[in-house]
Design a protein around this motif. Sequence first.
Motif, short mmCIF file in Angstrom:
data_model
loop_
_atom_site.label_atom_id
_atom_site.label_comp_id
_atom_site.label_asym_id
_atom_site.label_seq_id
_atom_site.Cartn_x
_atom_site.Cartn_y
_atom_site.Cartn_z
N THR A 118 103.72 70.16 33.28
CA THR A 118 104.46 71.34 33.67
C THR A 118 105.60 70.93 34.60
O THR A 118 105.48 69.95 35.35
N VAL A 119 106.68 71.68 34.54
CA VAL A 119 107.83 71.41 35.41
C VAL A 119 108.26 72.73 36.04
O VAL A 119 108.37 73.75 35.37
N ALA A 120 108.46 72.71 37.34
CA ALA A 120 108.91 73.90 38.08
C ALA A 120 110.39 73.74 38.43
O ALA A 120 110.83 72.66 38.83
N TYR A 121 111.14 74.82 38.28
CA TYR A 121 112.56 74.76 38.57
C TYR A 121 113.05 76.19 38.84
O TYR A 121 112.47 77.17 38.36
N PRO A 122 114.14 76.34 39.61
CA PRO A 122 114.63 77.69 39.92
C PRO A 122 115.57 78.22 38.85
O PRO A 122 116.39 77.49 38.30
N ALA A 123 115.47 79.53 38.58
CA ALA A 123 116.40 80.22 37.69
C ALA A 123 116.19 81.72 37.85
O ALA A 123 115.05 82.17 38.02
N ASP A 124 117.27 82.48 37.79
CA ASP A 124 117.21 83.94 37.85
C ASP A 124 116.42 84.42 39.07
O ASP A 124 115.66 85.39 38.98
N ASN A 125 116.59 83.73 40.18
CA ASN A 125 115.91 84.06 41.44
C ASN A 125 114.39 83.98 41.33
O ASN A 125 113.67 84.65 42.09
N LEU A 154 121.30 85.38 31.02
CA LEU A 154 120.72 84.57 29.95
C LEU A 154 121.22 83.13 30.05
O LEU A 154 120.44 82.18 29.92
N ARG A 155 122.51 82.97 30.27
CA ARG A 155 123.07 81.63 30.37
C ARG A 155 122.52 80.89 31.58
O ARG A 155 122.26 79.68 31.52
N GLY A 156 122.34 81.61 32.69
CA GLY A 156 121.78 80.97 33.87
C GLY A 156 120.38 80.43 33.62
O GLY A 156 120.05 79.32 34.03
N ILE A 157 119.55 81.22 32.91
CA ILE A 157 118.21 80.76 32.56
C ILE A 157 118.29 79.54 31.65
O ILE A 157 117.55 78.56 31.81
N GLY A 163 114.25 84.33 23.90
CA GLY A 163 114.55 82.90 24.04
C GLY A 163 115.63 82.45 23.08
O GLY A 163 116.41 81.55 23.37
N GLY A 164 115.70 83.09 21.90
CA GLY A 164 116.78 82.79 20.97
C GLY A 164 118.12 83.29 21.47
O GLY A 164 119.15 82.66 21.25
N ALA A 165 118.11 84.45 22.14
CA ALA A 165 119.34 84.95 22.75
C ALA A 165 119.86 83.99 23.80
O ALA A 165 121.07 83.78 23.94
N VAL A 166 118.95 83.38 24.55
CA VAL A 166 119.35 82.37 25.54
C VAL A 166 120.03 81.19 24.83
O VAL A 166 121.09 80.71 25.27
N ALA A 167 119.44 80.73 23.74
CA ALA A 167 120.02 79.61 23.00
C ALA A 167 121.42 79.95 22.50
O ALA A 167 122.36 79.14 22.61
N LEU A 168 121.60 81.15 21.97
CA LEU A 168 122.91 81.55 21.48
C LEU A 168 123.93 81.66 22.60
O LEU A 168 125.10 81.28 22.44
N GLU A 169 123.50 82.16 23.75
CA GLU A 169 124.44 82.28 24.87
C GLU A 169 124.85 80.91 25.41
O GLU A 169 125.97 80.75 25.89
N LEU A 170 123.97 79.94 25.34
CA LEU A 170 124.39 78.59 25.70
C LEU A 170 125.51 78.13 24.78
O LEU A 170 126.49 77.51 25.22
N GLY A 171 125.37 78.42 23.48
CA GLY A 171 126.43 78.07 22.55
C GLY A 171 127.72 78.80 22.86
O GLY A 171 128.81 78.20 22.87
N ARG A 172 127.63 80.10 23.12
CA ARG A 172 128.83 80.88 23.43
C ARG A 172 129.47 80.44 24.74
O ARG A 172 130.66 80.68 24.96
#
Length: 241
Positions: free
Chosen positions: A8-15, A92-95, A122-131
């Motif tokens: 497991t990996v812990a990391y900050p995102a979306d507060n 979404l992009r931040g996540i 999660g797919g929306a996140v992937a698409l926003e990374l592309g955008r």
Amino acid sequence: MTTVTTRTVAYPADNLTMIGHLALPAGAGRRPAVLIGPEGMGLGDVERRRAEALAELGYVALAFDLHGGRYLEDPEDMLGRCMPLLADPDRLRGIGHAALNVLRAEPRADPERTAAVGYGTGGAVALELGRAGVDLRAIGTVNALTTGRPGEAARIRCPVWAGVGSEDPIMPPAQREAFTAEMQAAGVDWRLVVYGGALHAFHHPPVDHPTPPGVGYHARHAQRAWRDIVALLTECLPVTD
């Protein structure tokens, strides 16, 4: 079967403090890397197993978190968290960026060879990374035919594969048309597979808690969608020794 190592990996995102699941293939060398985004309920055993399956194929895989370590079984809780996310591309992009940074920082991962695969939110996140113009080798989504802000799809720099159930009431034909029109207008190398008779989240095995209307598992199409995603990665992000 090769030996896969997980942690497991812990990391900050979306507060929040996100808790991802990292799977590493056998060996010691660098390998191509894949982000895996979960459905709106959040990271669960299904996505963890998919990360491990990709590691078996030689990829470094990170199944990322959406909700700060929570799995949202109650549909109202899930929608209350996900609908504001889906309405805010920057969140979404931040996540996505936070998870991608973790993945690319892993010593076994080749940061120049990464892809993003996601389901639902999660797919929306992937698409926003592309955008956002992130350098990815491929984007694969299932039941995530979200459209972005005008013109931003032109920043997508890799092939996009999308799968959706023909009977998905959350991603109906009008949404399919809007998504494909956006991809086509942007000059994206895109593909859409419509799985006949399948509902929303058809890829996800049955759960023992309530789900929103229009959700249902389709075993054959679930297997086919997984094979299609593996084929996308094999084409765009091959594992080489």
